[in-house]
Design a protein around this motif. Structure first.
Motif, PDB file in Angstrom:
ATOM      1  N   ASN A   1      30.679   5.524  48.492  1.00  0.00           N
ATOM      2  CA  ASN A   1      30.326   5.948  49.907  1.00  0.00           C
ATOM      3  C   ASN A   1      31.352   5.222  50.926  1.00  0.00           C
ATOM      4  N   MET A   2      31.347   5.633  52.306  1.00  0.00           N
ATOM      5  CA  MET A   2      32.201   5.219  53.063  1.00  0.00           C
ATOM      6  C   MET A   2      32.519   3.675  53.230  1.00  0.00           C
ATOM      7  N   THR A   3      31.493   3.068  53.045  1.00  0.00           N
ATOM      8  CA  THR A   3      31.609   1.443  53.179  1.00  0.00           C
ATOM      9  C   THR A   3      32.187   1.058  51.802  1.00  0.00           C
ATOM     10  N   ASN A   4      32.245   1.491  50.699  1.00  0.00           N
ATOM     11  CA  ASN A   4      32.750   1.255  49.614  1.00  0.00           C
ATOM     12  C   ASN A   4      34.465   1.418  49.733  1.00  0.00           C
ATOM     13  N   ILE A   5      34.789   2.559  50.169  1.00  0.00           N
ATOM     14  CA  ILE A   5      36.081   2.875  50.412  1.00  0.00           C
ATOM     15  C   ILE A   5      36.908   1.836  51.322  1.00  0.00           C
ATOM     16  N   VAL A   6      36.149   1.707  52.584  1.00  0.00           N
ATOM     17  CA  VAL A   6      36.573   0.433  53.512  1.00  0.00           C
ATOM     18  C   VAL A   6      36.780  -0.638  53.066  1.00  0.00           C
ATOM     19  N   ASP A   7      35.881  -1.248  52.043  1.00  0.00           N
ATOM     20  CA  ASP A   7      35.907  -2.716  51.406  1.00  0.00           C
ATOM     21  C   ASP A   7      37.018  -2.695  50.505  1.00  0.00           C
ATOM     22  N   GLU A   8      37.490  -1.479  49.852  1.00  0.00           N
ATOM     23  CA  GLU A   8      38.577  -1.357  48.974  1.00  0.00           C
ATOM     24  C   GLU A   8      39.827  -1.574  49.701  1.00  0.00           C
ATOM     25  N   MET A   9      39.902  -1.149  50.732  1.00  0.00           N
ATOM     26  CA  MET A   9      41.031  -1.188  51.664  1.00  0.00           C
ATOM     27  C   MET A   9      41.321  -2.493  52.284  1.00  0.00           C
ATOM     28  N   ILE A  10      40.335  -3.018  52.695  1.00  0.00           N
ATOM     29  CA  ILE A  10      40.381  -4.374  53.139  1.00  0.00           C
ATOM     30  C   ILE A  10      40.715  -5.265  52.356  1.00  0.00           C
ATOM     31  N   THR A  11      40.241  -4.998  50.872  1.00  0.00           N
ATOM     32  CA  THR A  11      40.605  -5.977  49.877  1.00  0.00           C
ATOM     33  C   THR A  11      42.016  -5.949  49.458  1.00  0.00           C
ATOM     34  N   VAL A  12      42.554  -4.564  49.813  1.00  0.00           N
ATOM     35  CA  VAL A  12      44.131  -4.685  49.293  1.00  0.00           C
ATOM     36  C   VAL A  12      44.813  -5.475  50.363  1.00  0.00           C
ATOM     37  N   GLU A  13      44.522  -5.073  51.767  1.00  0.00           N
ATOM     38  CA  GLU A  13      45.120  -5.868  52.672  1.00  0.00           C
ATOM     39  C   GLU A  13      44.985  -7.138  52.696  1.00  0.00           C
ATOM     40  N   ARG A  14      43.951  -7.756  52.384  1.00  0.00           N
ATOM     41  CA  ARG A  14      44.078  -9.154  51.993  1.00  0.00           C
ATOM     42  C   ARG A  14      45.022  -9.670  51.080  1.00  0.00           C
ATOM     43  N   GLU A  15      45.059  -9.019  49.992  1.00  0.00           N
ATOM     44  CA  GLU A  15      45.749  -9.369  48.911  1.00  0.00           C
ATOM     45  C   GLU A  15      47.313  -9.383  49.391  1.00  0.00           C
ATOM     46  N   VAL A  16      47.674  -8.252  50.003  1.00  0.00           N
ATOM     47  CA  VAL A  16      49.087  -8.104  50.446  1.00  0.00           C
ATOM     48  C   VAL A  16      49.419  -9.178  51.558  1.00  0.00           C
ATOM     49  N   LYS A  17      48.718  -9.627  52.155  1.00  0.00           N
ATOM     50  CA  LYS A  17      48.858 -10.527  53.453  1.00  0.00           C
ATOM     51  C   LYS A  17      49.011 -11.742  52.750  1.00  0.00           C
ATOM     52  N   SER A  18      48.036 -12.069  51.822  1.00  0.00           N
ATOM     53  CA  SER A  18      48.180 -13.326  50.996  1.00  0.00           C
ATOM     54  C   SER A  18      49.566 -13.700  50.341  1.00  0.00           C
ATOM     55  N   LYS A  19      50.060 -12.442  49.824  1.00  0.00           N
ATOM     56  CA  LYS A  19      51.440 -12.679  48.958  1.00  0.00           C
ATOM     57  C   LYS A  19      52.869 -12.121  49.637  1.00  0.00           C
ATOM     58  N   ASP A  20      52.552 -11.707  51.298  1.00  0.00           N
ATOM     59  CA  ASP A  20      53.516 -11.418  52.037  1.00  0.00           C
ATOM     60  C   ASP A  20      54.404  -9.958  51.484  1.00  0.00           C
ATOM     61  N   ILE A  21      53.526  -9.193  50.980  1.00  0.00           N
ATOM     62  CA  ILE A  21      53.834  -8.095  50.427  1.00  0.00           C
ATOM     63  C   ILE A  21      53.787  -6.630  51.474  1.00  0.00           C
ATOM     64  N   LEU A  22      54.716  -5.883  51.565  1.00  0.00           N
ATOM     65  CA  LEU A  22      54.602  -4.687  52.512  1.00  0.00           C
ATOM     66  C   LEU A  22      53.377  -3.606  51.671  1.00  0.00           C
ATOM     67  N   PHE A  23      52.494  -2.992  52.239  1.00  0.00           N
ATOM     68  CA  PHE A  23      51.533  -2.330  51.895  1.00  0.00           C
ATOM     69  C   PHE A  23      51.652  -0.870  52.540  1.00  0.00           C
ATOM     70  N   GLY A  24      52.248   0.133  52.173  1.00  0.00           N
ATOM     71  CA  GLY A  24      52.534   1.350  52.942  1.00  0.00           C
ATOM     72  C   GLY A  24      51.117   1.822  53.597  1.00  0.00           C
ATOM     73  N   THR A  25      50.116   1.704  53.050  1.00  0.00           N
ATOM     74  CA  THR A  25      48.786   2.369  53.936  1.00  0.00           C
ATOM     75  C   THR A  25      48.492   1.460  54.942  1.00  0.00           C
ATOM     76  N   SER A  26      48.742   0.301  54.866  1.00  0.00           N
ATOM     77  CA  SER A  26      48.415  -0.871  56.020  1.00  0.00           C
ATOM     78  C   SER A  26      49.635  -1.483  56.299  1.00  0.00           C
ATOM     79  N   PRO A  27      50.795  -0.873  57.053  1.00  0.00           N
ATOM     80  CA  PRO A  27      52.053  -1.896  56.982  1.00  0.00           C
ATOM     81  C   PRO A  27      51.931  -2.979  57.877  1.00  0.00           C
ATOM     82  N   ILE A  28      51.120  -2.789  59.146  1.00  0.00           N
ATOM     83  CA  ILE A  28      50.963  -3.916  60.059  1.00  0.00           C
ATOM     84  C   ILE A  28      49.500  -4.364  59.925  1.00  0.00           C
ATOM     85  N   ILE A  29      49.692  -5.584  59.686  1.00  0.00           N
ATOM     86  CA  ILE A  29      48.207  -6.243  59.547  1.00  0.00           C
ATOM     87  C   ILE A  29      47.654  -6.796  60.740  1.00  0.00           C
TER      88      ILE A  29
END
Length: 306
Positions: free
Chosen positions: A273-301
């Protein structure tokens, strides 16, 4: 490298979508409830061009006659109410007053009521599935002035709102970012190219080639034209299917090159469902933010300080 945008983004919104009972029939819609606590992450400026025109509440519904909002500003069509009265001058003054308010508020984005002959961008009627004559009077002004535009109904969808939100963050970052030389252009494009490819792959490929072909410092007007082209691409509508596909594509790139692997992220063909998809995206955003890595899907946090 992860870019963090921490200044509160200022957003204008059709007052009837903010909950104000200012529609022609004295109704309004509380769309902010869909954002829950996230509402406080932004500064809001509600406006209503029809109220500011002096037509009041309640009022007779209005319509564009024989053209769209662009034609209206060129003096080619009129706005009339239900009984045929010409309210063009009132509508013009109301739209201009609202935009002046948005300028004073320094907004970069606007959430509009789709289907309105004043605020509509892609539709100016709510009758069945007809489009009317888009854009509306105020919608035309918003398009020409280059604001980032979000349909109010998309706030109801977790995935659509997440999609607009990440692109809004990139839009505002780019709009206010210095870009006065080739190195700044290279860095900007490296940051936003994957998101640009997701939205309009043909445009992104052509622009990437153009940037790679620069041998000397381009003049400032060329740099500003490139900035505008990217900004205009970032505000184009997208769809959920494309979002899911590119999430997986960019996540796969992270796995291969950065060693990031998260069990919660599923391939696009897996139904959830839509909520699960968003949860996935937010999880990746948090991971790249913690490791200071560029994520092409969400390049600006977006992480506002206050």
């Amino acid at each position: 490298m992860t870019y963090i945008f921490d200044e509160k983004i200022r957003i204008g919104i059709s007052a009837c979508m903010y909950g104000a009972k200012v529609r022609y029939n004295s109704k309004g819609y509380e769309m902010m409830g869909y954002l829950k606590r996230e509402k406080s992450n932004y500064v809001w400026t509600p406006v209503c061009p029809e109220v500011m025109s002096g037509m009041g509440v309640t009022r007779l519904p209005i319509r564009l006659t024989g053209g769209n909002g662009h034609d209206f500003w060129e003096g080619k069509v009129k706005v009339k109410n239900k009984i045929g009265r010409d309210v063009s001058l009132m509508m013009k003054k109301g739209a201009e007053a609202c935009f002046e308010t948005l300028e004073r508020a320094r907004v970069d984005a606007y959430i509009f009521m789709e289907g309105s002959p004043s605020c509509g961008v892609y539709r100016t009627t709510l009758r069945n599935k007809r489009l009317g004559h888009p854009p509306g009077v105020f919608g035309s002004l918003l398009l020409k002035k280059g604001l980032f535009l979000i349909p109010a109904q998309d706030l109801q969808s977790p995935v659509k709102w997440w999609d607009w939100r990440r692109r809004l963050s990139a839009f505002v970052w780019l709009k206010h970012r210095p870009m006065s030389n080739l190195n700044e252009l290279y860095d900007t494009w490296h940051t936003l190219k994957f998101l640009s490819q997701e939205i309009d792959e043909k445009f992104a490929r052509e622009l990437g080639k153009k940037i790679a072909d620069f041998k000397i410092e381009p003049p400032l007007n060329v740099l500003e034209d490139i900035r505008w082209q990217i900004l205009n691409t970032l505000r184009k509508p997208s769809d959920v299917k494309k979002v899911k596909q590119w999430l997986w594509k960019n996540y796969t790139h992270l796995k291969k090159h950065e060693g990031i692997e998260l069990e919660s992220v599923c391939p696009p063909e897996i139904y959830r469902n839509m909520t699960n998809i968003v949860d996935e995206m937010i999880t990746v955003e948090r991971e790249v933010k913690s490791k200071d890595i560029l994520f092409g899907t969400s390049p600006i946090i977006y992480s506002p300080r206050y």
